[in-house]
Design a protein around this motif. Sequence first.
Motif, short mmCIF file in Angstrom:
data_model
loop_
_atom_site.label_atom_id
_atom_site.label_comp_id
_atom_site.label_asym_id
_atom_site.label_seq_id
_atom_site.Cartn_x
_atom_site.Cartn_y
_atom_site.Cartn_z
N ILE A 33 0.87 -1.18 0.00
CA ILE A 33 0.00 0.00 0.00
C ILE A 33 0.91 1.23 0.00
O ILE A 33 1.70 1.42 0.93
CB ILE A 33 -0.92 -0.01 1.23
CG1 ILE A 33 -1.78 -1.28 1.21
CG2 ILE A 33 -1.78 1.26 1.28
CD1 ILE A 33 -2.47 -1.59 2.52
N PRO A 34 0.82 2.06 -1.03
CA PRO A 34 1.70 3.23 -1.08
C PRO A 34 1.37 4.23 0.03
O PRO A 34 0.22 4.33 0.47
CB PRO A 34 1.44 3.84 -2.46
CG PRO A 34 0.22 3.19 -3.00
CD PRO A 34 -0.04 1.95 -2.20
N PRO A 35 2.36 5.00 0.49
CA PRO A 35 2.13 5.96 1.57
C PRO A 35 0.95 6.90 1.34
O PRO A 35 0.21 7.21 2.26
CB PRO A 35 3.45 6.72 1.67
CG PRO A 35 4.48 5.75 1.16
CD PRO A 35 3.76 4.97 0.08
N VAL A 36 0.76 7.37 0.11
CA VAL A 36 -0.34 8.29 -0.16
C VAL A 36 -1.69 7.62 0.11
O VAL A 36 -2.66 8.27 0.50
CB VAL A 36 -0.26 8.84 -1.60
CG1 VAL A 36 -0.50 7.75 -2.63
CG2 VAL A 36 -1.22 9.99 -1.79
N ALA A 37 -1.78 6.30 -0.06
CA ALA A 37 -3.03 5.59 0.16
C ALA A 37 -3.30 5.36 1.65
O ALA A 37 -4.46 5.20 2.04
CB ALA A 37 -3.02 4.26 -0.57
N VAL A 38 -2.26 5.36 2.47
CA VAL A 38 -2.43 5.13 3.91
C VAL A 38 -3.33 6.21 4.51
O VAL A 38 -4.30 5.92 5.21
CB VAL A 38 -1.07 5.07 4.63
CG1 VAL A 38 -1.24 4.99 6.13
CG2 VAL A 38 -0.26 3.88 4.12
N ALA A 39 -3.04 7.46 4.22
CA ALA A 39 -3.84 8.57 4.74
C ALA A 39 -5.24 8.54 4.15
O ALA A 39 -6.23 8.79 4.85
CB ALA A 39 -3.17 9.90 4.45
N PHE A 40 -5.35 8.25 2.86
CA PHE A 40 -6.65 8.17 2.22
C PHE A 40 -7.51 7.10 2.89
O PHE A 40 -8.68 7.35 3.22
CB PHE A 40 -6.47 7.85 0.72
CG PHE A 40 -7.76 7.58 0.01
CD1 PHE A 40 -8.58 8.62 -0.41
CD2 PHE A 40 -8.18 6.28 -0.22
CE1 PHE A 40 -9.78 8.38 -1.06
CE2 PHE A 40 -9.38 6.01 -0.88
CZ PHE A 40 -10.18 7.07 -1.29
N LEU A 41 -6.97 5.92 3.08
CA LEU A 41 -7.73 4.84 3.70
C LEU A 41 -8.16 5.19 5.12
O LEU A 41 -9.29 4.89 5.53
CB LEU A 41 -6.91 3.54 3.71
CG LEU A 41 -6.72 2.90 2.34
CD1 LEU A 41 -5.62 1.84 2.39
CD2 LEU A 41 -8.03 2.32 1.83
#
Length: 101
Positions: A33-41
């Motif tokens: 999971i890319p870092p940008v997706a961590v915050a989104f999720l």
Amino acid sequence: MATQHQPGEIAVQERAGPTRRASHAPAGIGDTIPPVAVAFLADQPVIIVGGTDRAGRIRATQPTGAPGFLRVPHPGTLCVDALPIPEDPPAELLRGRPGSA
């Protein structure tokens, strides 16, 4: 980890028209999971989970929770702190098998 589209998927894409766009989709599929997706999720109140049951039927469910119920403790792991109600057919997919951790 790239995946290939199945013949049925390709037929639907050709009828709907997004074949060219869809041909690039496998490049965006990976096992982390890319870092940008961590915050989104972490901000999401819902996730769609799908799979096939023991009879091979495709099932999907929609666990929900307050933002934060989706967590990424490691780039290869998504924790979902919610389960569907037991009567939801996909619930068996998320319970795991006896003896599994």
